[in-house]
Design a protein around this motif. Structure first.
Motif, short mmCIF file in Angstrom:
data_model
loop_
_atom_site.label_atom_id
_atom_site.label_comp_id
_atom_site.label_asym_id
_atom_site.label_seq_id
_atom_site.Cartn_x
_atom_site.Cartn_y
_atom_site.Cartn_z
N GLU A 559 0.87 -1.17 0.00
CA GLU A 559 0.00 0.00 0.00
C GLU A 559 0.91 1.22 0.00
N ILE A 560 0.84 1.98 -1.06
CA ILE A 560 1.73 3.12 -1.25
C ILE A 560 0.95 4.40 -1.03
N SER A 561 1.48 5.24 -0.17
CA SER A 561 0.84 6.53 0.10
C SER A 561 1.26 7.53 -0.96
N ASN A 562 0.28 8.26 -1.49
CA ASN A 562 0.58 9.30 -2.47
C ASN A 562 0.74 10.67 -1.82
N SER A 563 0.71 10.69 -0.49
CA SER A 563 0.90 11.93 0.24
C SER A 563 2.01 11.70 1.27
N TYR A 564 2.30 12.73 2.04
CA TYR A 564 3.34 12.62 3.05
C TYR A 564 2.77 12.31 4.43
N GLU A 565 1.45 12.18 4.52
CA GLU A 565 0.82 12.00 5.83
C GLU A 565 0.80 10.54 6.27
N ASP A 566 0.56 9.62 5.34
CA ASP A 566 0.43 8.21 5.68
C ASP A 566 1.69 7.46 5.29
N ALA A 567 1.97 6.39 6.02
CA ALA A 567 3.13 5.57 5.74
C ALA A 567 2.77 4.49 4.71
N SER A 568 3.74 4.14 3.89
CA SER A 568 3.59 3.04 2.95
C SER A 568 4.13 1.77 3.59
N PHE A 569 3.69 0.62 3.12
CA PHE A 569 4.19 -0.65 3.65
C PHE A 569 4.03 -1.74 2.59
N CYS A 570 4.76 -2.84 2.78
CA CYS A 570 4.60 -4.01 1.92
C CYS A 570 4.67 -5.26 2.79
N ARG A 571 3.99 -6.32 2.38
CA ARG A 571 3.94 -7.58 3.11
C ARG A 571 3.86 -8.74 2.11
N PRO A 572 4.52 -9.87 2.41
CA PRO A 572 4.34 -11.05 1.54
C PRO A 572 2.91 -11.57 1.65
N VAL A 573 2.40 -12.07 0.56
CA VAL A 573 1.07 -12.69 0.54
C VAL A 573 1.20 -14.00 -0.23
N PRO A 574 0.44 -15.02 0.15
CA PRO A 574 0.52 -16.28 -0.59
C PRO A 574 -0.11 -16.15 -1.97
N LEU A 575 0.41 -16.90 -2.92
CA LEU A 575 -0.22 -16.93 -4.23
C LEU A 575 -1.65 -17.44 -4.07
N PRO A 576 -2.61 -16.81 -4.69
CA PRO A 576 -4.00 -17.21 -4.47
C PRO A 576 -4.29 -18.59 -5.03
#
Length: 679
Positions: A559-576
C-alpha cells in the motif's frame, strides 16, 4: 453474466461478453422476498415459544435473526446477550418487542442476511442474495454454502480462515441497524471456541417437553456469551461451515444460472495462473521482452496445463514476432494483463463449445472450473494418454465433462479459441498448439517442474518452438508515454522492498522480479495530490537473494501513500488458490483490478470501508452501493475489446500504432454502448 455466440461458420462456437446481468425479475424477487420473510417470521415464533416455555424472555427489540447457526438458534443466542452501556438509539436492547416492532425486526434481519452474503461474495447482487436465501429457508450460512457450490468455489474450504472471520457477522449486524454491533460480535466470539458445548445446551433447550435443566442451560449459555472467551483460545471458524454443510439439503437443486458469478470464479482462477507463470519466467527476459509478448499472445489455453500454456505462448510469440527494439520495463500493465486473462476465458470456453456443440457457455465454464482451466482435464478426447497419467480418472470429472465424441477437430477448436481471444495471428497459433508437444520433446520436463526457468531454459524452448527465428531487436527504446506512472511505482516499490528485510550483511533480502498489479485509485479522490487519490495498491514478485530461498519469487502486497501523511508498507502474501475465497478490497473491486491483499491486516478498502458501506456511509463522494460497485467493476475488468493507455508503450516496438479504441478514457455509459454494439 450471459454470453452470445458470434456469427461464424456453423462448426465454430465463438463467444464474447455481453452486459446481461442475470438478475431476477421484479415479480420473482417479490415472491422470493416474501418467502424469506415468512421463514424469518416462523423462526421468531419458534424462538419465542421455546424461550417462554423455559422461563426465558421473549425476543427483545434488538434480537435479530442473524448469526452463525440456524435462524432459531441465532435468535436464542442473541436474546441472551447482555448490554451494559447506553445505546445510541432510544430503545433499550433488553426491552421486549411491542406489537408491530417484530415485523421491523424481520425486515432488518433480512437486510442483515443479504449484507452477510454480498460481503462474502464479490459480484453477488442483493436480488441474487434473496434468491439464495429463498433456497436456504432464510439460513444465511446455508445460503453461502449453496452459492459456493453454484459458483464453482471448490477450494472454499482451503481458503485462509481470516477470509471468513467475524467481520462478516459484524457487517450483517450493522446493515440490520443493530445499536451495538461490537457487543454482538464479541458475544459470538466468546462462544466460538466452545461450540460443541453450546450445541449441547441448545439441544437441551429444544427438548420436548421442557425439562428443569433447560433453565440451567439458559443460565450457562448466558454466562458463556457475556463473561468472555477462555484464555488463549484461538478463533477457528471452520465449525461454521461444517455445521452449515450438515444443515444444507443434499443434493440442493439450484434453478438459477448466474453465469456472471460462475465466470468471476474462473477469471480469478486464471489470474492466479498468470501470477504463477510470471514467477517462473526469468526476470531478465521478462523485463526486457517477455512483458510485451505475454500481453500480446501469452494465452493460457493450449494442450498443456494453464501455466505451461502461458509460458509456451509467451516464448513462442516473442520468437516468431520479435520486437523491432527492446524496452526495459519492470512492470506488467494491469489493464493489459486483465484483458489477456479475459480473452483467455473466452478462448477456453469457445474451444469446448466448438468441440462439443451441445455445450452452453455456462456448462463450459463449470467444466473448466472443475478441471482448473486445464483443457486436457476438461476434454479427455484432447489427449487421452495424458488424461490417464494425471491421476484424475473420468469419475472425478464425469459431471462436468462433455459426453460423446467431439463435433470438430482440435485444430478448429483452437482456431475458435484464438478468434474468441482476439489473437493477432490465429492461424499461426493453431499450428503451434497442435504441434508444440512434439516440437518440445524431452524439453517438456522443463515445464513440468514448478521451479523458475533460467535464461538458458527459455532460449532452449524458443529454439525448439521456432528453429528459424527471425532477427530481433536493433536497439533500445527509451521509456515514454506511460513513463510517469511506471517510474513512480517502480521507485516506490524498490524503496519499500529495500527497507522490508535485510540479510546479516545489511543488504536487502529481496530483489524485485516484476510488478504485476497496480491500482493507483485507492481512497477518496482529491485535487490536492498529483495522482488524485491518497493511496495505491500494488502486487509485485520479489526473489530472495540468498541461495537458501531457492530463487523462487515471493508475491508481495504494497500500500503506497501518495501523500506525506500516511506511511507506505509491503507484506508477503501467498499466491492465491484458484476457486477459493479471496481477501476483498472495496477500492480495488470498484476499479476492477485483481490485486491480492493480505489476510488479517488493515488496509484502505478493507474491513472499515465495508462496515461503512453496511451503515450506508459510503467512502465515495456519491452514494455508491453494492450494485454500483458490481457494474463499475464489470465494465472495467471484463472487457476483451479495444486498447488501453498501456498499449502505447508497444507501438514503436511493433513498428505500428494500435488502431483499436482506447477504452481507458471512455465513460462508463460509452463502454456499455460499445459492449452492446459488439454483442
Amino acid at each position: 453474466m450471459s454470453l452470445v455466440s458470434n456469427s461464424a461458420p456453423s462448426d465454430l462456437r465463438i463467444y464474447k461478453p455481453t452486459i446481461i446481468a442475470g438478475c431476477p425479475q421484479t415479480k420473482e424477487l417479490s415472491e422470493s422476498r416474501a418467502h424469506v420473510l415468512q421463514k424469518i417470521q416462523s423462526g421468531y415464533r419458534k424462538a419465542r415459544k421455546l424461550l417462554e416455555a423455559r422461563g426465558g424472555k421473549a425476543p427483545a427489540c434488538s434480537s435479530l435473526c442473524l448469526g452463525l447457526l440456524d435462524p432459531v438458534s441465532n435468535l436464542v443466542i442473541n436474546n441472551l446477550i447482555s448490554y451494559k452501556r447506553k445505546r445510541k438509539r432510544n430503545c433499550k436492547p433488553s426491552r421486549v418487542c411491542e406489537v408491530g416492532e417484530e415485523e421491523d425486526l424481520e425486515r432488518r434481519s433480512l437486510d442483515g442476511m443479504v449484507a452477510f452474503l454480498t460481503r462474502l461474495f464479490p459480484d453477488l447482487a442483493e436480488s441474487q442474495a434473496v434468491r439464495y436465501l429463498y433456497l436456504a429457508d432464510a439460513d444465511a450460512v446455508v445460503a453461502a454454502v449453496i452459492i459456493v457450490s453454484h459458483v464453482g468455489m471448490k477450494r472454499f474450504d482451503n481458503s485462509d480462515p481470516a477470509v471468513m472471520e467475524m467481520a462478516l457477522l459484524k457487517c450483517a449486524v450493522l446493515a440490520a441497524g443493530h445499536p451495538d454491533a461490537d457487543r454482538v460480535v464479541c458475544a459470538w466470539r466468546n462462544i466460538s471456541s466452545r461450540m460443541e458445548k453450546v450445541l449441547c445446551l441448545l439441544t437441551r433447550l429444544s427438548g420436548n417437553p421442557p425439562a428443569h435443566y433447560s433453565v440451567t442451560a439458559i443460565d450457562i449459555l448466558s454466562r458463556m456469551l457475556n463473561e468472555g472467551a477462555p484464555f488463549d483460545c484461538e478463533e477457528d471458524m471452520s465449525w461454521v461451515w461444517q455445521l452449515a454443510n450438515a444443515r444444507c439439503p443434499s443434493p440442493c437443486s439450484v434453478p438459477y444460472r448466474h453465469t456472471r458469478l460462475l465466470s468471476r470464479t474462473l477469471h480469478d482462477a486464471i489470474h492466479a495462473f498468470y501470477l504463477q507463470a510470471l514467477a517462473r519466467l526469468p526476470a531478465g527476459e521478462l523485463c526486457s521482452r517477455f512483458h510485451r509478448s505475454l500481453l500480446k499472445g501469452g494465452y493460457c489455453y493450449g494442450p498443456l496445463d494453464p501455466v505451461s500454456n502461458i509460458i509456451i505462448n509467451t516464448i513462442w510469440y516473442d520468437a516468431v514476432f520479435p520486437p523491432s527494439k527492446t524496452l526495459e520495463l519492470d512492470i506488467i500493465g494491469m489493464e493489459s494483463l486483465q484483458r489477456m486473462e479475459n480473452r483467455s476465458v473466452y478462448g477456453l470456453a469457445s474451444f469446448l463449445c466448438t468441440r462439443y456443440h451441445h455445450f452452453s457457455f455456462q456448462q463450459a465454464v463449470r467444466c473448466l472450473l472443475k478441471a482448473d482451466a486445464n483443457l486436457v482435464l476438461a476434454d479427455h478426447n484432447l489427449d487421452p494418454a495424458a488424461f490417464g497419467t494425471m491421476g484424475c480418472g473420468p469419475p472425478l470429472f464425469s459431471t462436468a465433462q462433455p459426453q460423446g465424441p467431439p463435433n470438430t477437430g482440435v485444430d478448429k477448436a483452437f482456431f475458435a479459441a484464438a478468434k474468441a481471444a482476439c489473437h493477432p495471428n490465429p492461424e499461426a497459433q493453431v499450428k503451434l498448439l497442435t504441434s508444440c508437444k512434439a516440437m518440445l520433446g524431452s524439453a517438456m520436463s522443463l515445464l513440468q517442474d514448478s521451479s523458475k526457468l533460467s535464461s538458458q531454459d527459455v532460449q532452449r524452448l524458443a529454439m525448439l518452438l521456432c528453429p528459424e527465428s527471425p532477427s530481433g531487436e536493433t536497439g533500445a527504446l527509451p521509456l515514454k508515454g506511460y513513463r510517469h506512472v511506471h517510474t513512480r511505482i517502480s521507485k516506490k516499490v524498490n524503496a519499500l522492498l529495500n527497507a522490508y528485510e535485510n540479510m546479516p550483511n545489511g543488504d536487502p533480502k529481496f530483489k524485485l522480479h516484476v510488478i504485476c498489479g497496480v491500482n493507483d485509485q485507492v481512497s477518496c479522490s482529491t485535487s490536492d495530490l498529483p495522482r488524485g487519490h491518497h493511496h495505491s495498491h500494488v502486487n509485485f514478485l520479489a526473489t530472495p537473494k540468498s541461495q537458501c530461498g531457492g530463487g523462487v519469487p515471493t508475491l508481495f502486497f504494497a500500500e503506497i501513500s501518495n501523500s506525506y501523511e500516511d506511511a507506505s508498507f509491503c507484506r508477503p502474501v501467498p499466491l492465491p488458490l484458484p476457486c477459493a475465497a479471496q481477501v476483498r478490497c472495496l477500492h480495488c473491486e470498484f476499479m476492477g483490478t485483481r490485486i491480492v491483499h493480505p489476510v488479517g491486516m488493515d488496509f484502505h478498502g478493507g474491513e472499515s470501508e465495508f462496515e461503512k458501506m453496511a451503515c450506508r456511509k459510503y467512502p465515495y463522494d456519491d452514494d455508491v452501493g453494492n450494485m454500483d460497485i458490481i457494474n463499475h467493476r464489470f465494465n472495467l475488468a471484463e472487457s476483451i475489446y479495444g486498447s488501453v493507455i498501456e498499449d502505447s508503450l508497444y507501438d514503436d516496438l511493433d513498428g505500428h500504432k494500435s488502431k483499436e479504441r482506447d477504452l481507458s478514457s471512455m465513460s462508463i455509459d460509452a463502454k456499455i454502448l460499445l459492449l452492446a454494439k459488439n454483442a
